[in-house]
Design an enzyme around this catalytic site. Sequence first.
Site, PDB file in Angstrom:
ATOM      1  N   SER A  16       0.618  -1.003   0.159  1.00  0.00           N
ATOM      2  CA  SER A  16       0.001   0.002  -0.069  1.00  0.00           C
ATOM      3  C   SER A  16       1.013   1.159   0.000  1.00  0.00           C
ATOM      4  O   SER A  16       2.009   1.208  -0.060  1.00  0.00           O
ATOM      5  CB  SER A  16      -1.028  -0.062   1.139  1.00  0.00           C
ATOM      6  OG  SER A  16      -0.207   0.126   2.355  1.00  0.00           O
ATOM      7  N   ASP A  63       7.981 -10.204   7.387  1.00  0.00           N
ATOM      8  CA  ASP A  63       8.234  -9.309   8.400  1.00  0.00           C
ATOM      9  C   ASP A  63       9.710  -8.698   8.544  1.00  0.00           C
ATOM     10  O   ASP A  63      10.372  -9.518   8.511  1.00  0.00           O
ATOM     11  CB  ASP A  63       7.918  -9.879   9.824  1.00  0.00           C
ATOM     12  CG  ASP A  63       7.890  -9.005  10.923  1.00  0.00           C
ATOM     13  OD1 ASP A  63       8.523  -7.974  10.762  1.00  0.00           O
ATOM     14  OD2 ASP A  63       7.346  -9.211  12.049  1.00  0.00           O
ATOM     15  N   VAL A  64       9.677  -7.319   8.142  1.00  0.00           N
ATOM     16  CA  VAL A  64      11.229  -6.771   7.847  1.00  0.00           C
ATOM     17  C   VAL A  64      12.005  -7.011   9.207  1.00  0.00           C
ATOM     18  O   VAL A  64      13.224  -6.618   9.144  1.00  0.00           O
ATOM     19  CB  VAL A  64      11.080  -5.689   7.352  1.00  0.00           C
ATOM     20  CG1 VAL A  64      10.430  -5.522   6.047  1.00  0.00           C
ATOM     21  CG2 VAL A  64      10.309  -4.325   8.196  1.00  0.00           C
ATOM     22  N   TYR A 156       9.663   7.201  16.247  1.00  0.00           N
ATOM     23  CA  TYR A 156       9.497   7.587  14.918  1.00  0.00           C
ATOM     24  C   TYR A 156      10.741   8.491  14.278  1.00  0.00           C
ATOM     25  O   TYR A 156      11.419   8.176  13.350  1.00  0.00           O
ATOM     26  CB  TYR A 156       8.281   8.001  14.467  1.00  0.00           C
ATOM     27  CG  TYR A 156       8.069   8.131  13.077  1.00  0.00           C
ATOM     28  CD1 TYR A 156       7.739   6.766  12.252  1.00  0.00           C
ATOM     29  CD2 TYR A 156       7.924   9.495  12.288  1.00  0.00           C
ATOM     30  CE1 TYR A 156       7.564   6.971  10.870  1.00  0.00           C
ATOM     31  CE2 TYR A 156       7.923   9.490  11.038  1.00  0.00           C
ATOM     32  CZ  TYR A 156       7.661   8.084   9.997  1.00  0.00           C
ATOM     33  OH  TYR A 156       7.408   8.103   8.978  1.00  0.00           O
ATOM     34  N   THR A 191      -1.314   8.927   2.250  1.00  0.00           N
ATOM     35  CA  THR A 191      -1.235   7.265   2.543  1.00  0.00           C
ATOM     36  C   THR A 191      -2.125   6.767   3.621  1.00  0.00           C
ATOM     37  O   THR A 191      -2.602   7.494   4.533  1.00  0.00           O
ATOM     38  CB  THR A 191       0.227   6.836   2.767  1.00  0.00           C
ATOM     39  OG1 THR A 191       0.466   7.116   4.006  1.00  0.00           O
ATOM     40  CG2 THR A 191       1.398   7.228   1.843  1.00  0.00           C
ATOM     41  N   PRO A 192      -2.332   5.315   3.395  1.00  0.00           N
ATOM     42  CA  PRO A 192      -3.300   4.824   4.553  1.00  0.00           C
ATOM     43  C   PRO A 192      -2.504   5.020   6.022  1.00  0.00           C
ATOM     44  O   PRO A 192      -3.269   5.203   6.874  1.00  0.00           O
ATOM     45  CB  PRO A 192      -3.361   3.419   4.254  1.00  0.00           C
ATOM     46  CG  PRO A 192      -3.181   3.416   2.672  1.00  0.00           C
ATOM     47  CD  PRO A 192      -1.978   4.510   2.418  1.00  0.00           C
ATOM     48  N   MET A 193      -1.281   5.122   5.936  1.00  0.00           N
ATOM     49  CA  MET A 193      -0.441   5.270   7.419  1.00  0.00           C
ATOM     50  C   MET A 193      -0.800   6.672   7.754  1.00  0.00           C
ATOM     51  O   MET A 193      -1.034   6.733   9.088  1.00  0.00           O
ATOM     52  CB  MET A 193       0.919   4.898   7.462  1.00  0.00           C
ATOM     53  CG  MET A 193       1.760   4.949   8.627  1.00  0.00           C
ATOM     54  SD  MET A 193       3.348   4.469   8.367  1.00  0.00           S
ATOM     55  CE  MET A 193       4.245   6.054   8.139  1.00  0.00           C
TER      56      MET A 193
END
Length: 248
Positions: A16, A63-64, A156, A191-193
């Site tokens: 996405s 999964d990174v 973040y 974006t969806p995030m």
Amino acid sequence: MGEFEGKAALVTGAGSGIGQAVAEELARRGARVAALDVRTDAAQETAAGLPGGTERHLALTADVTSVDEVDRAVNAAVDALGGVDMLANVAGIPDDAALCHLMSPDQWQRVLSVDLTGPFLAARAVLPSMLERGAGAIVNVSSLAGLVASAGGVAYTAAKHGVLGLTKRLAVEYGPLGIRANAVCPGYIATPMNLPYREMVKEAVEATPAGRWAEPEEVARLVAYLLGPDAGYVLGAAFSIDGGATAL
């Protein structure tokens, strides 16, 4: 639009948002794409929607944050595509802008694992294929929060600053061997995030010189440029694509 004909790309977070847009842009320019996402259905949907579909492109689930899963996925990409020429590290998660004293150690660790360790693990796994070719290009997606401390919470912000350090070190270590590494620092991208935070950042978006959200495709075009031959002398750089937010 065929400058990536004969090239193979791995895109993380391809299910996405920016990752999906990057996969689409690279495929349009001729690359075969391994679309990797933690969600199997999302990776498959992206791969199926690329020009040539799943006969030409590959959907991968990983999964990174997992060494084993990333290594398996990259090995699958190398086997299926004959190697990897380009890596776009896009996978990431937010931290809800939590204050330091309110953030749990588990949340801190999770954000750093996805947003910083993830790009490291993907680069670590892909580099042997690039070294074998004597050429390659890596683009890591950082953030406006990788440049300033007003665009995310403590985890973040720390992770995205770290991505820039990772990028510079990759450029220093592997640039002499024909492998370029650069970063992009997106601002307010639809974006969806990001969109769940639209009210929180409404005034900040309106205050940018651009005065609007950007579309993921705008970031994808910058990523494609940095992965491509026209950026052959660009190494270790961090490109803002933030509507002028950092110019204020």
